[in-house]
Design a protein around this motif. Structure first.
Motif, PDB file in Angstrom:
ATOM      1  N   HIS A   1      46.673  32.606  41.950  1.00  0.00           N
ATOM      2  CA  HIS A   1      46.196  31.272  42.587  1.00  0.00           C
ATOM      3  C   HIS A   1      45.439  31.518  43.773  1.00  0.00           C
ATOM      4  O   HIS A   1      45.021  30.539  44.442  1.00  0.00           O
ATOM      5  CB  HIS A   1      47.213  30.327  42.659  1.00  0.00           C
ATOM      6  CG  HIS A   1      47.588  29.701  41.530  1.00  0.00           C
ATOM      7  ND1 HIS A   1      48.707  30.439  40.617  1.00  0.00           N
ATOM      8  CD2 HIS A   1      47.296  28.572  40.656  1.00  0.00           C
ATOM      9  CE1 HIS A   1      48.793  29.554  39.629  1.00  0.00           C
ATOM     10  NE2 HIS A   1      48.021  28.700  39.527  1.00  0.00           N
ATOM     11  N   ASP A   2      45.154  32.865  44.273  1.00  0.00           N
ATOM     12  CA  ASP A   2      44.389  33.035  45.329  1.00  0.00           C
ATOM     13  C   ASP A   2      42.947  33.630  45.253  1.00  0.00           C
ATOM     14  O   ASP A   2      42.781  34.827  45.056  1.00  0.00           O
ATOM     15  CB  ASP A   2      44.975  34.192  46.288  1.00  0.00           C
ATOM     16  CG  ASP A   2      44.609  34.216  47.747  1.00  0.00           C
ATOM     17  OD1 ASP A   2      43.513  34.089  47.878  1.00  0.00           O
ATOM     18  OD2 ASP A   2      45.489  34.533  48.539  1.00  0.00           O
ATOM     19  N   VAL A   3      41.903  32.291  45.257  1.00  0.00           N
ATOM     20  CA  VAL A   3      40.648  32.523  44.910  1.00  0.00           C
ATOM     21  C   VAL A   3      39.976  33.771  45.593  1.00  0.00           C
ATOM     22  O   VAL A   3      39.357  34.439  44.912  1.00  0.00           O
ATOM     23  CB  VAL A   3      39.972  31.094  44.853  1.00  0.00           C
ATOM     24  CG1 VAL A   3      38.503  31.312  44.649  1.00  0.00           C
ATOM     25  CG2 VAL A   3      40.878  30.097  43.958  1.00  0.00           C
TER      26      VAL A   3
ATOM     27  N   GLU B   1      37.393  39.032  46.120  1.00  0.00           N
ATOM     28  CA  GLU B   1      37.077  40.041  47.038  1.00  0.00           C
ATOM     29  C   GLU B   1      37.707  41.500  46.532  1.00  0.00           C
ATOM     30  O   GLU B   1      37.025  42.393  46.325  1.00  0.00           O
ATOM     31  CB  GLU B   1      37.853  39.885  48.664  1.00  0.00           C
ATOM     32  CG  GLU B   1      37.649  40.767  49.569  1.00  0.00           C
ATOM     33  CD  GLU B   1      38.435  40.704  50.814  1.00  0.00           C
ATOM     34  OE1 GLU B   1      38.591  39.727  51.049  1.00  0.00           O
ATOM     35  OE2 GLU B   1      38.744  41.696  51.207  1.00  0.00           O
ATOM     36  N   THR B   2      38.808  41.321  45.802  1.00  0.00           N
ATOM     37  CA  THR B   2      39.372  42.471  45.026  1.00  0.00           C
ATOM     38  C   THR B   2      38.729  43.012  43.980  1.00  0.00           C
ATOM     39  O   THR B   2      38.440  44.187  43.709  1.00  0.00           O
ATOM     40  CB  THR B   2      40.842  42.067  44.793  1.00  0.00           C
ATOM     41  OG1 THR B   2      41.686  41.789  45.836  1.00  0.00           O
ATOM     42  CG2 THR B   2      41.402  43.352  44.048  1.00  0.00           C
TER      43      THR B   2
ATOM     44  N   TRP C   1      36.103  31.900  34.497  1.00  0.00           N
ATOM     45  CA  TRP C   1      37.087  31.519  35.794  1.00  0.00           C
ATOM     46  C   TRP C   1      36.287  30.648  36.650  1.00  0.00           C
ATOM     47  O   TRP C   1      36.478  29.582  36.801  1.00  0.00           O
ATOM     48  CB  TRP C   1      37.706  32.437  36.302  1.00  0.00           C
ATOM     49  CG  TRP C   1      38.600  32.263  37.380  1.00  0.00           C
ATOM     50  CD1 TRP C   1      39.713  31.405  37.316  1.00  0.00           C
ATOM     51  CD2 TRP C   1      38.690  32.870  38.891  1.00  0.00           C
ATOM     52  NE1 TRP C   1      40.539  31.362  38.674  1.00  0.00           N
ATOM     53  CE2 TRP C   1      39.850  32.226  39.575  1.00  0.00           C
ATOM     54  CE3 TRP C   1      37.848  33.672  39.384  1.00  0.00           C
ATOM     55  CZ2 TRP C   1      40.146  32.525  40.830  1.00  0.00           C
ATOM     56  CZ3 TRP C   1      38.032  34.263  40.697  1.00  0.00           C
ATOM     57  CH2 TRP C   1      39.501  33.556  41.335  1.00  0.00           C
ATOM     58  N   VAL C   2      35.120  31.102  36.949  1.00  0.00           N
ATOM     59  CA  VAL C   2      34.152  30.409  38.028  1.00  0.00           C
ATOM     60  C   VAL C   2      33.622  29.159  37.183  1.00  0.00           C
ATOM     61  O   VAL C   2      33.771  28.012  37.855  1.00  0.00           O
ATOM     62  CB  VAL C   2      32.973  31.395  38.233  1.00  0.00           C
ATOM     63  CG1 VAL C   2      32.009  30.502  39.021  1.00  0.00           C
ATOM     64  CG2 VAL C   2      33.391  32.512  39.102  1.00  0.00           C
ATOM     65  N   LYS C   3      33.173  29.055  35.822  1.00  0.00           N
ATOM     66  CA  LYS C   3      32.786  27.976  35.337  1.00  0.00           C
ATOM     67  C   LYS C   3      33.899  26.804  35.339  1.00  0.00           C
ATOM     68  O   LYS C   3      33.750  25.868  35.548  1.00  0.00           O
ATOM     69  CB  LYS C   3      32.529  28.056  33.647  1.00  0.00           C
ATOM     70  CG  LYS C   3      31.076  28.923  33.627  1.00  0.00           C
ATOM     71  CD  LYS C   3      30.717  28.893  32.171  1.00  0.00           C
ATOM     72  CE  LYS C   3      29.353  29.541  31.852  1.00  0.00           C
ATOM     73  NZ  LYS C   3      29.177  30.795  31.089  1.00  0.00           N
TER      74      LYS C   3
ATOM     75  N   ALA D   1      44.442  38.476  37.498  1.00  0.00           N
ATOM     76  CA  ALA D   1      45.691  38.821  38.294  1.00  0.00           C
ATOM     77  C   ALA D   1      46.436  40.251  38.013  1.00  0.00           C
ATOM     78  O   ALA D   1      47.042  40.970  38.398  1.00  0.00           O
ATOM     79  CB  ALA D   1      46.643  37.873  38.756  1.00  0.00           C
ATOM     80  N   GLY D   2      46.336  40.317  36.524  1.00  0.00           N
ATOM     81  CA  GLY D   2      46.912  41.632  35.775  1.00  0.00           C
ATOM     82  C   GLY D   2      46.012  42.745  35.904  1.00  0.00           C
ATOM     83  O   GLY D   2      46.569  43.804  35.158  1.00  0.00           O
TER      84      GLY D   2
END
Ligand code: ADP
Ligand code: MG
Ligand code: MG
Length: 491
Positions: free
Chosen positions: A84-86, A91-92, A110-112, A318-319
């Motif tokens: 949940h950390d956009v 950045e990563t 995800w962006v869309k 995230a995975g």
């Protein structure tokens, strides 16, 4: 230095006649209890063959097992926060996205979805943290100060999509219990920890279904064109059918989802006139599962919908291996978890993880791995096994990519060296009795977490699985035919 070794649960070798006899019984037990897979060479939907399994449970230290089980809810929550950390994900992943088309396609979805407004704030995480015992001790180079054949365990990776073996994990305990009883060692069953992975994972799906709150909604499993690991999927369906007969489950490929579903004006994902409450991906984690634009369209449609996804697209991101590496960087865990004891417990499970970005530390990592390639594994942003680079090939790959942007799509990881254990692997079609061989194991701990960015409804550890492979094999995927099913024998 010889590699450390764990003692077997019963003295080996077994007498030839005993071995042949017990394997014959065990193979039938396997076929009759779903310890199986479809035959890759002669695929037919009319038969199942035994999945490869290790005859006797492999030893695993109890304290390390308990530590892994206890840490799982902490890892679940960490993954939930990361997903949940956009800013952190942006950045990563930014450098990897430039060169990795597959991750970039996921990222675009995800962006869309964010631009449009997220229709379903609840995510269902069914995670599996994979770990190996590390036989080398950081303090003494060779023997651990504890004088045990292992020092601690280290995390190989954490999976957030299609974390398999919810059925094959627990059933491996059952078949090995049967074998131990047949061998007159029923007393040893007390060392085999209970494993409720199947019901635990299914409870994630049913809890999410109830949170969706539409009684006539359905559950959708996203499956491959051909599911070789069919038992491990069907038993989830059987379990839910028994515990929740009110829930109807559909199995569809991404292509079928493209053809057969639609979004209505409330953004519900409609299938056969009913809304989909939960989408559980058992496919969609590798490029080959998106052969055309239709599969990507289908994925986008699902992500835009109100269905609760396992995983949602940000959980899948995230995975990635890149995120795992970033979490091991200085100060990052603290950002998510503060400075307490839990943070140092998580830090302890990381082995060396290095970025290969074009900066000072990336250059240092490249040099280090070229000098000492055997010490490392090179990993791209992929799932499902068979994608990593090992040994001398790490050097070759890094020399080839040294000045190419391609290298940012990889991470470098210290190779874990687990202790050996002797055992017999029973494989379909292989000669009986099998030879006694040196094996190493990888333990997976399952976690379920359900929540929105700000509220967690459920967070638990739900079971485990053990996979074991030949000691000299790089990877041990069971469906890929390299590894074998196993279960831990706690010492
Ligand atoms: P995937 O997502 O494709 O499963 P993994 O990171 O789990 O990728 O790597 C696949 C396999 O490679 C693991 O199951 C393990 O057998 C082996 N492996 C990966 N990383 C390491 C490591 N650091 N040390 C030893 N073996 C590793
Ligand atoms: Mg994985
Ligand atoms: Mg893996």
């Amino acid at each position: 230095m010889s590699q450390a070794r764990l003692a077997t649960c019963v003295p080996l070798p077994l007498e030839q006649k005993v071995l042949v006899n017990v394997i014959e019984k065990a193979k039938d037990w396997a076929l009759m209890h779903g310890v199986g897979m479809r035959d890759r060479k002669h695929f037919t939907k009319d038969s199942i063959q035994i999945a490869p399994f290790v005859l006797l449970p492999s030893p695993f230290p109890k304290t390390e097992f308990t530590k892994a089980v206890e840490l799982q809810p902490v890892l679940n929550e960490l993954m939930h926060k990361v997903a949940h950390d956009v800013e952190f994900l942006e950045e990563t992943l930014q450098n990897a996205l430039q060169v990795d088309e597959f991750t970039a396609s996921l990222y675009d979805i995800w962006v869309k979805v964010r631009e449009e407004g997220v229709a379903q704030p609840i995510s269902l995480g069914m995670l599996r943290s994979d770990i190996m015992l590390e036989s080398r001790c950081p303090h003494t180079e060779n023997q651990c100060v504890k004088h045990t054949p292992y020092c601690s365990w280290k995390q190989v990776e954490i999976n957030s999509i299609a974390s398999g073996f919810g059925h094959l994990g627990p059933v491996s305990r059952e078949i090995q219990s049967y074998i131990l009883r047949q061998l007159g060692h029923g007393d040893l069953l007390k060392n085999m920890p209970e494993n409720r992975a199947l019901s635990g994972l299914c409870s994630g799906i049913t809890e999410a279904f109830d949170l969706f709150g539409v009684p006539d909604a359905v559950v959708l499993f996203v499956v491959e064109e051909v599911s070789y690991n069919i038992c491990d999927q069907r038993f989830h369906e059987f379990e839910i059918s028994e515990t929740r007969p009110d829930i109807q489950i559909h199995r569809k490929t991404l292509n079928e989802i493209y053809e057969e579903t639609s979004l209505n004006d409330k953004k519900q994902l409609m299938l056969d006139g009913r809304p989909v409450a939960v989408v559980y991906y058992r496919s969609g984690y590798e490029p080959a599962q998106y052969p055309s634009n239709r599969e990507w369209e289908a994925r986008l449609r699902v992500e835009r919908s109100t269905a609760i996804k396992c995983p949602s697209i940000h959980y899948q991101l995230a995975g990635t291996k890149k995120v795992q590496q970033a979490l091991a960087s200085t100060g990052v865990l603290e950002k998510f978890m503060g400075k307490g004891a839990a943070t140092s417990r998580v830090r302890d499970i990381f082995t060396g993880l290095y970025s290969l970005d074009f900066d000072e530390s990336g250059e240092r990592a490249v040099e280090m791995a070229i000098q000492d390639a055997e010490r490392f594994v090179l990993k791209p942003q992929r799932e499902g096994g068979g994608n990593n680079v090992y040994g001398a090939e790490v050097r070759e790959a890094l020399i080839r990519m040294r000045h190419s942007r391609e290298r940012a799509a990889y991470i470098l990881m210290e190779r874990i060296l687990p202790p050996l254990v002797s055992g017999y692997v029973v494989r379909p079609g292989a000669a009986v009795p099998p030879p006694l061989v040196d094996l190493v194991s990888e333990l997976g701990i399952f976690g379920v977490i359900i929540g929105t960015r700000d509220k967690i409804y459920s967070n638990k550890q739900v079971g485990h699985m053990l996979r074991t492979k030949l000691a000299d094999a790089n990877e041990g995927g069971v469906a890929a035919g390299l590894g074998a099913l196993d279960s831990p024998f706690l010492l």
